[in-house]
Design a protein around this motif. Structure first.
Motif, mmCIF file in Angstrom:
data_model
loop_
_atom_site.group_PDB
_atom_site.id
_atom_site.type_symbol
_atom_site.label_atom_id
_atom_site.label_comp_id
_atom_site.label_asym_id
_atom_site.label_seq_id
_atom_site.Cartn_x
_atom_site.Cartn_y
_atom_site.Cartn_z
ATOM 1 N N SER A 86 -8.893 63.955 -90.175
ATOM 2 C CA SER A 86 -9.418 63.731 -88.831
ATOM 3 C C SER A 86 -10.800 63.092 -88.877
ATOM 4 O O SER A 86 -11.079 62.132 -88.158
ATOM 5 N N ASN A 87 -11.674 63.619 -89.729
ATOM 6 C CA ASN A 87 -13.020 63.053 -89.855
ATOM 7 C C ASN A 87 -12.976 61.605 -90.316
ATOM 8 O O ASN A 87 -13.730 60.770 -89.816
ATOM 9 N N GLN A 88 -12.100 61.294 -91.276
ATOM 10 C CA GLN A 88 -12.005 59.923 -91.788
ATOM 11 C C GLN A 88 -11.490 58.982 -90.709
ATOM 12 O O GLN A 88 -11.999 57.872 -90.544
ATOM 13 N N ARG A 89 -10.487 59.409 -89.958
ATOM 14 C CA ARG A 89 -9.962 58.556 -88.879
ATOM 15 C C ARG A 89 -11.029 58.319 -87.812
ATOM 16 O O ARG A 89 -11.181 57.199 -87.329
ATOM 17 N N ASP A 90 -11.762 59.362 -87.451
ATOM 18 C CA ASP A 90 -12.847 59.200 -86.476
ATOM 19 C C ASP A 90 -13.906 58.236 -86.990
ATOM 20 O O ASP A 90 -14.377 57.363 -86.269
ATOM 21 N N TYR A 91 -14.289 58.397 -88.243
ATOM 22 C CA TYR A 91 -15.293 57.527 -88.843
ATOM 23 C C TYR A 91 -14.809 56.078 -88.855
ATOM 24 O O TYR A 91 -15.531 55.159 -88.454
ATOM 25 N N ASP A 92 -13.572 55.882 -89.313
ATOM 26 C CA ASP A 92 -13.022 54.523 -89.370
ATOM 27 C C ASP A 92 -12.981 53.891 -87.985
ATOM 28 O O ASP A 92 -13.270 52.713 -87.820
ATOM 29 N N TRP A 93 -12.613 54.662 -86.990
ATOM 30 C CA TRP A 93 -12.502 54.146 -85.628
ATOM 31 C C TRP A 93 -13.877 53.720 -85.096
ATOM 32 O O TRP A 93 -14.020 52.668 -84.496
ATOM 33 N N ARG A 94 -14.892 54.526 -85.352
ATOM 34 C CA ARG A 94 -16.252 54.194 -84.884
ATOM 35 C C ARG A 94 -16.834 53.004 -85.638
ATOM 36 O O ARG A 94 -17.580 52.218 -85.079
ATOM 37 N N GLU A 95 -16.506 52.874 -86.909
ATOM 38 C CA GLU A 95 -17.108 51.846 -87.755
ATOM 39 C C GLU A 95 -16.390 50.499 -87.693
ATOM 40 O O GLU A 95 -16.857 49.548 -88.280
ATOM 41 N N ARG A 96 -15.291 50.436 -86.989
ATOM 42 C CA ARG A 96 -14.523 49.196 -86.954
ATOM 43 C C ARG A 96 -14.257 48.742 -85.520
ATOM 44 O O ARG A 96 -13.114 48.747 -85.061
ATOM 45 N N PRO A 97 -15.278 48.297 -84.811
ATOM 46 C CA PRO A 97 -15.076 47.894 -83.416
ATOM 47 C C PRO A 97 -14.133 46.695 -83.270
ATOM 48 O O PRO A 97 -13.392 46.610 -82.286
ATOM 49 N N ASP A 98 -14.125 45.768 -84.250
ATOM 50 C CA ASP A 98 -13.201 44.634 -84.156
ATOM 51 C C ASP A 98 -11.761 45.109 -84.242
ATOM 52 O O ASP A 98 -10.883 44.603 -83.548
ATOM 53 N N ASP A 99 -11.524 46.078 -85.102
ATOM 54 C CA ASP A 99 -10.184 46.649 -85.206
ATOM 55 C C ASP A 99 -9.786 47.319 -83.897
ATOM 56 O O ASP A 99 -8.639 47.230 -83.463
ATOM 57 N N GLN A 100 -10.730 48.011 -83.276
ATOM 58 C CA GLN A 100 -10.456 48.663 -81.994
ATOM 59 C C GLN A 100 -10.046 47.629 -80.955
ATOM 60 O O GLN A 100 -9.072 47.818 -80.223
ATOM 61 N N ARG A 101 -10.813 46.547 -80.887
ATOM 62 C CA ARG A 101 -10.524 45.503 -79.901
ATOM 63 C C ARG A 101 -9.139 44.910 -80.149
ATOM 64 O O ARG A 101 -8.339 44.766 -79.219
ATOM 65 N N ARG A 102 -8.824 44.574 -81.405
ATOM 66 C CA ARG A 102 -7.498 44.020 -81.717
ATOM 67 C C ARG A 102 -6.392 45.023 -81.412
ATOM 68 O O ARG A 102 -5.332 44.657 -80.899
ATOM 69 N N ASP A 103 -6.641 46.293 -81.706
ATOM 70 C CA ASP A 103 -5.650 47.325 -81.425
ATOM 71 C C ASP A 103 -5.399 47.436 -79.925
ATOM 72 O O ASP A 103 -4.250 47.532 -79.485
ATOM 73 N N GLN A 104 -6.446 47.408 -79.144
ATOM 74 C CA GLN A 104 -6.292 47.477 -77.686
ATOM 75 C C GLN A 104 -5.549 46.259 -77.153
ATOM 76 O O GLN A 104 -4.685 46.379 -76.276
ATOM 77 N N GLN A 105 -5.873 45.065 -77.680
ATOM 78 C CA GLN A 105 -5.171 43.859 -77.253
ATOM 79 C C GLN A 105 -3.697 43.935 -77.619
ATOM 80 O O GLN A 105 -2.827 43.573 -76.820
ATOM 81 N N TRP A 106 -3.395 44.424 -78.818
ATOM 82 C CA TRP A 106 -2.012 44.553 -79.252
ATOM 83 C C TRP A 106 -1.254 45.539 -78.366
ATOM 84 O O TRP A 106 -0.130 45.277 -77.944
ATOM 85 N N ARG A 107 -1.886 46.684 -78.072
ATOM 86 C CA ARG A 107 -1.234 47.674 -77.204
ATOM 87 C C ARG A 107 -0.964 47.090 -75.818
ATOM 88 O O ARG A 107 0.089 47.324 -75.240
ATOM 89 N N ARG A 108 -1.933 46.340 -75.297
ATOM 90 C CA ARG A 108 -1.743 45.700 -73.993
ATOM 91 C C ARG A 108 -0.573 44.727 -74.044
ATOM 92 O O ARG A 108 0.273 44.696 -73.155
ATOM 93 N N HIS A 109 -0.493 43.934 -75.113
ATOM 94 C CA HIS A 109 0.599 42.980 -75.290
ATOM 95 C C HIS A 109 1.952 43.707 -75.342
ATOM 96 O O HIS A 109 2.913 43.288 -74.693
ATOM 97 N N VAL A 110 2.021 44.777 -76.115
ATOM 98 C CA VAL A 110 3.271 45.543 -76.224
ATOM 99 C C VAL A 110 3.653 46.126 -74.866
ATOM 100 O O VAL A 110 4.825 46.063 -74.456
ATOM 101 N N ASP A 111 2.693 46.677 -74.143
ATOM 102 C CA ASP A 111 2.976 47.241 -72.813
ATOM 103 C C ASP A 111 3.486 46.169 -71.858
ATOM 104 O O ASP A 111 4.438 46.396 -71.097
ATOM 105 N N GLN A 112 2.875 44.996 -71.899
ATOM 106 C CA GLN A 112 3.318 43.899 -71.024
ATOM 107 C C GLN A 112 4.706 43.414 -71.404
ATOM 108 O O GLN A 112 5.542 43.152 -70.531
ATOM 109 N N ALA A 113 4.972 43.320 -72.698
ATOM 110 C CA ALA A 113 6.298 42.898 -73.151
ATOM 111 C C ALA A 113 7.368 43.923 -72.756
ATOM 112 O O ALA A 113 8.464 43.554 -72.322
ATOM 113 N N MET A 114 7.029 45.191 -72.864
ATOM 114 C CA MET A 114 7.970 46.254 -72.477
ATOM 115 C C MET A 114 8.229 46.198 -70.974
ATOM 116 O O MET A 114 9.372 46.307 -70.519
ATOM 117 N N ALA A 115 7.190 46.013 -70.191
ATOM 118 C CA ALA A 115 7.343 45.925 -68.732
ATOM 119 C C ALA A 115 8.219 44.729 -68.366
ATOM 120 O O ALA A 115 9.107 44.838 -67.508
#
Length: 116
Positions: free
Chosen positions: A82-111
């Protein structure tokens, strides 16, 4: 609060308290050596499991036959993963942005697929 939750909270306090190694701090706080062995192996495995090519460290014989080792391993794994995942998430804002964009894309494709 359960006994394992108290143990995890106690370890967190110990980890933040000084220059001693976590092992030394846990032993100084009267954690049984068998529990500490399991906690160290579980913690290492938990940190590793948070990465794509995770690797586990577990003495299976001890895990199966020594309840304190097994409890330490489980507590260490959960806490450190849990600590490692939290740390990785905070330290990788570009990954967060790409992950959010990907999730949005998947949600739109599903809709779009459900509308057809």
């Amino acid at each position: 609060m359960s006994r394992s939750h108290l143990a995890v909270c106690g370890v967190l306090v110990l980890a933040l308290s000084g220059c001693q190694s976590l092992r030394e701090e846990m032993l100084a706080a009267n954690y049984p050596p068998t529990f500490v062995d399991g906690f160290e192996a579980g913690c290492s495995s938990g940190r590793s499991a948070a990465s794509p090519l995770g690797r586990y460290t577990k003495d299976v014989a001890r895990y199966l036959h020594e309840p304190l080792y097994a409890q330490g391993w489980e507590d260490g794994f959960r806490q450190c993963e849990s600590n490692q995942r939290d740390y990785d998430w905070r330290e990788r804002p570009d990954d967060q942005r790409r992950d959010q964009q990907w999730r949005r894309h998947v949600d739109q494709a599903m809709a779009a697929a459900l509308r057809r």
